[in-house]
Scaffold this motif. Structure first.
Motif, PDB file in Angstrom:
ATOM      1  N   SER A  74      -2.965   0.457  -4.015  1.00 30.78           N
ATOM      2  CA  SER A  74      -2.586  -0.875  -3.538  1.00 30.78           C
ATOM      3  C   SER A  74      -2.113  -1.699  -4.722  1.00 30.78           C
ATOM      4  CB  SER A  74      -3.783  -1.586  -2.895  1.00 30.78           C
ATOM      5  OG  SER A  74      -4.217  -0.887  -1.754  1.00 30.78           O
ATOM      6  N   ARG A 132       0.846  -1.197   0.000  1.00 28.62           N
ATOM      7  CA  ARG A 132       0.000   0.000   0.000  1.00 28.62           C
ATOM      8  C   ARG A 132       0.882   1.247   0.000  1.00 28.62           C
ATOM      9  NH1 ARG A 132      -5.101  -1.825   0.751  1.00 28.62           N
ATOM     10  NH2 ARG A 132      -5.377  -3.718   1.971  1.00 28.62           N
ATOM     11  N   GLU A 182      -4.240  -2.611  -7.794  1.00 29.27           N
ATOM     12  CA  GLU A 182      -5.348  -3.447  -7.331  1.00 29.27           C
ATOM     13  C   GLU A 182      -6.508  -2.551  -6.911  1.00 29.27           C
ATOM     14  OE1 GLU A 182      -7.049  -7.118  -6.521  1.00 29.27           O
ATOM     15  OE2 GLU A 182      -5.110  -6.734  -7.441  1.00 29.27           O
ATOM     16  N   ASP A 183      -6.135  -1.405  -6.323  1.00 30.00           N
ATOM     17  CA  ASP A 183      -7.118  -0.434  -5.865  1.00 30.00           C
ATOM     18  C   ASP A 183      -6.452   0.935  -5.895  1.00 30.00           C
ATOM     19  OD1 ASP A 183      -9.671   0.263  -4.714  1.00 30.00           O
ATOM     20  OD2 ASP A 183      -8.618   0.611  -2.833  1.00 30.00           O
ATOM     21  N   ARG A 200      -3.549   2.950 -13.144  1.00 24.12           N
ATOM     22  CA  ARG A 200      -4.827   2.254 -12.922  1.00 24.12           C
ATOM     23  C   ARG A 200      -4.738   0.788 -13.328  1.00 24.12           C
ATOM     24  NH1 ARG A 200      -9.045   6.747 -15.286  1.00 24.12           N
ATOM     25  NH2 ARG A 200      -9.313   7.890 -13.343  1.00 24.12           N
TER      26      ARG A 200
END
Length: 146
Positions: free
Chosen positions: A135, A77, A119-120, A115
């Protein structure tokens, strides 16, 4: 937390940020491909913060970039913060990849690539800060207790 780094918001310090992040990720045996993704992400976000966020140290001495890095299971993260003008890179539309290269407007490919890697991803503006949370999945650590 693995690391929290803050540097002045100028282009000359982006390499310092990446060098420190790479050293930490390497020490934690994060795969080279993921480290390369982190480098690309930091360079793109720093470039956006300095260029579009409207702040460079020469214009605003208080402008700073910071990266907070955490390993959370199989997720890496990143929290990227800058003190420049409000700028949401996620508001930009995806580029038209089918258009001829000469007909495409300049810009937009970097955040599109982020993007695709993430993952996020989420943006918020809070207390005069641009905050982008990303993430990334990373392969399991080899011998995490070694």
């Amino acid at each position: 937390m693995l690391i929290h780094l803050t540097v002045p918001g100028e282009s000359s310090h982006v390499e310092d940020l990446n060098t420190a992040l790479d050293a930490v990720l390497s020490r934690h045996r994060i795969d080279q491909a993921v480290r390369d993704d982190v480098r690309l992400i930091v360079e793109e976000l720093a470039s956006n913060a300095i260029g579009h966020g409207g702040a460079d140290v020469s214009q605003s001495p208080e402008h700073a970039l910071s990266v907070h890095l955490v390993l959370d299971g199989d997720l890496l993260r990143l929290e990227f913060r800058d003190t420049g003008s409000a700028y949401d890179p996620l508001a930009a539309p995806d580029p038209d990849l089918d258009a001829d290269v000469e007909d495409r407007p300049i810009g937009g490919l970097g955040i599109f690539l982020i993007r695709q890697l993430a993952e996020d991803i989420a943006y918020e503006r809070r207390d005069d800060l641009n905050i982008l949370r990303i993430s990334l999945r990373h392969p399991p650590l080899e011998n995490p207790d070694a």
